[in-house]
Scaffold this active site. Sequence first.
Site, PDB file in Angstrom:
ATOM      1  CG  ASN A   9      -1.765   1.223   1.341  1.00 54.61           C
ATOM      2  OD1 ASN A   9      -1.789   2.050   0.422  1.00 54.61           O
ATOM      3  ND2 ASN A   9      -2.467   1.366   2.463  1.00 54.61           N
ATOM      4  CD1 TRP A  10       3.370   1.056  -3.066  1.00 56.61           C
ATOM      5  CD2 TRP A  10       3.380   2.373  -4.876  1.00 56.61           C
ATOM      6  NE1 TRP A  10       4.067   0.411  -4.046  1.00 56.61           N
ATOM      7  CE2 TRP A  10       4.097   1.192  -5.177  1.00 56.61           C
ATOM      8  CE3 TRP A  10       3.252   3.351  -5.871  1.00 56.61           C
ATOM      9  CZ2 TRP A  10       4.677   0.963  -6.426  1.00 56.61           C
ATOM     10  CZ3 TRP A  10       3.827   3.119  -7.117  1.00 56.61           C
ATOM     11  CH2 TRP A  10       4.534   1.945  -7.382  1.00 56.61           C
ATOM     12  CE  LYS A  11      -0.149   3.091   4.733  1.00 56.71           C
ATOM     13  NZ  LYS A  11      -0.020   3.143   6.184  1.00 56.71           N
ATOM     14  CG  HIS A  94      -5.745   1.896   5.192  1.00 59.67           C
ATOM     15  ND1 HIS A  94      -5.277   2.802   6.114  1.00 59.67           N
ATOM     16  CD2 HIS A  94      -4.759   0.996   4.994  1.00 59.67           C
ATOM     17  CE1 HIS A  94      -4.031   2.466   6.438  1.00 59.67           C
ATOM     18  NE2 HIS A  94      -3.692   1.375   5.777  1.00 59.67           N
ATOM     19  CD  GLU A  96      -2.794   5.379   6.684  1.00 58.51           C
ATOM     20  OE1 GLU A  96      -2.788   5.456   5.440  1.00 58.51           O
ATOM     21  OE2 GLU A  96      -1.875   4.809   7.326  1.00 58.51           O
ATOM     22  CD  GLU A 166      -3.402  -2.511   7.123  1.00 51.20           C
ATOM     23  OE1 GLU A 166      -2.276  -2.702   6.682  1.00 51.20           O
ATOM     24  OE2 GLU A 166      -4.084  -1.510   6.844  1.00 51.20           O
ATOM     25  N   GLY A 172       2.669   2.132  10.726  1.00 51.16           N
ATOM     26  CA  GLY A 172       3.626   3.225  10.594  1.00 51.16           C
ATOM     27  C   GLY A 172       4.322   3.589  11.894  1.00 51.16           C
ATOM     28  CB  SER A 212       5.404  -2.040  11.790  1.00 47.84           C
ATOM     29  OG  SER A 212       4.998  -0.705  12.051  1.00 47.84           O
ATOM     30  N   GLY A 233       2.928  -1.241   4.184  1.00 51.72           N
ATOM     31  CA  GLY A 233       2.992   0.198   3.908  1.00 51.72           C
ATOM     32  C   GLY A 233       4.412   0.614   3.570  1.00 51.72           C
ATOM     33  N   GLY A 234       5.094   1.200   4.544  1.00 55.91           N
ATOM     34  CA  GLY A 234       6.423   1.779   4.334  1.00 55.91           C
ATOM     35  C   GLY A 234       7.389   0.887   3.564  1.00 55.91           C
TER      36      GLY A 234
HETATM   37  P1  13P Z   1       3.166   0.205   7.583  1.00 57.52           P
HETATM   38  O1  13P Z   1       3.663  -1.092   6.974  1.00 57.52           O
HETATM   39  O2  13P Z   1       3.929   1.406   7.104  1.00 57.52           O
HETATM   40  O3  13P Z   1       3.070   0.121   9.072  1.00 57.52           O
HETATM   41  O4  13P Z   1       1.677   0.426   7.042  1.00 57.52           O
HETATM   42  C1  13P Z   1       0.772  -0.620   7.118  1.00 57.52           C
HETATM   43  C2  13P Z   1      -0.435  -0.239   6.359  1.00 57.52           C
HETATM   44  O5  13P Z   1      -1.161   0.654   6.726  1.00 57.52           O
HETATM   45  C3  13P Z   1      -0.717  -0.963   5.107  1.00 57.52           C
HETATM   46  O6  13P Z   1      -1.982  -0.664   4.633  1.00 57.52           O
END
Ligand code: 13P
Length: 249
Positions: A9-11, A94, A96, A166, A172, A212, A233-234
């Site tokens: 997930n590149w956000k 998600h 967010e 999640e 994050g 994470s 994510g990251g």
């Molecule tokens: P991180 O891997 O950066 O913690 O993010 C997880 C995430 O929100 C994937 O959708």
Amino acid sequence: MRKQIVAGNWKMNLDAKQSQELIEALKAQSLDSNVSVAIATPSVHLAAAVAQTQDSSIDVVAQNMHQATSGAYTGEVSATMLKSIGVNTVLLGHSERRAYFHETDAQLAEKVNTALDAGLNVIFCFGEELEERKSGSHFDVVSSQLSKALFHLKANQWDHIVLAYEPVWAIGTGETASPEQAQEIHAHIRAVLTAQYDAALAESISVLYGGSVKPSNAADIFSKPDVDGGLIGGASLNAEDFAAIVNAF
Ligand code: 13P
């Protein structure tokens, strides 16, 4: 056998050139062919990413869509628009989106219906916040999120659903659920699905863990029997790290 899936997930990261470079770098990696690999890019890059991944096994996924099929919703993207550019899957729910854009369980139920009606698959995200984990209500929170957004579905519609647990406190933050914590709640998710539907359905659904996940912890988390992969994510913004996670099964 449930599908093993690793989705990035590149956000809201990477401009057009960076997106193209990351996809090229990913295509150059050797990726475990038993794992379904997907990247969820910002919507503005989706069409280019679909074209760029034609000659690979990487799926391109949208990060969001509107619940209406079309209309006066300035700035929004519809399910049929996604389908029309060759996108077959959308992330919904998600944390967010829930936290910053106030998406509710009821709205998510509508989004899920619209996505399925348009022929999209859904990666449905959910998970508890830190306070809920601390107070021990995380099992109930997760049950409620699933039931309000998904339990109106007929059993056959679940062929198009992947779940992504999640925990908000692990997104994050560098803090990960332990493999045991992930297993415990994934088993709970399967028990809830069994109660609402049946064991065969519960056993057929891929349940991903997100929060994470890194090359250093992916193998331990993915080794748990009810964890079928990850939503990353990251670490998905680096081709070597993402490939190492794909290859961690
Ligand atoms: P991180 O891997 O950066 O913690 O993010 C997880 C995430 O929100 C994937 O959708």
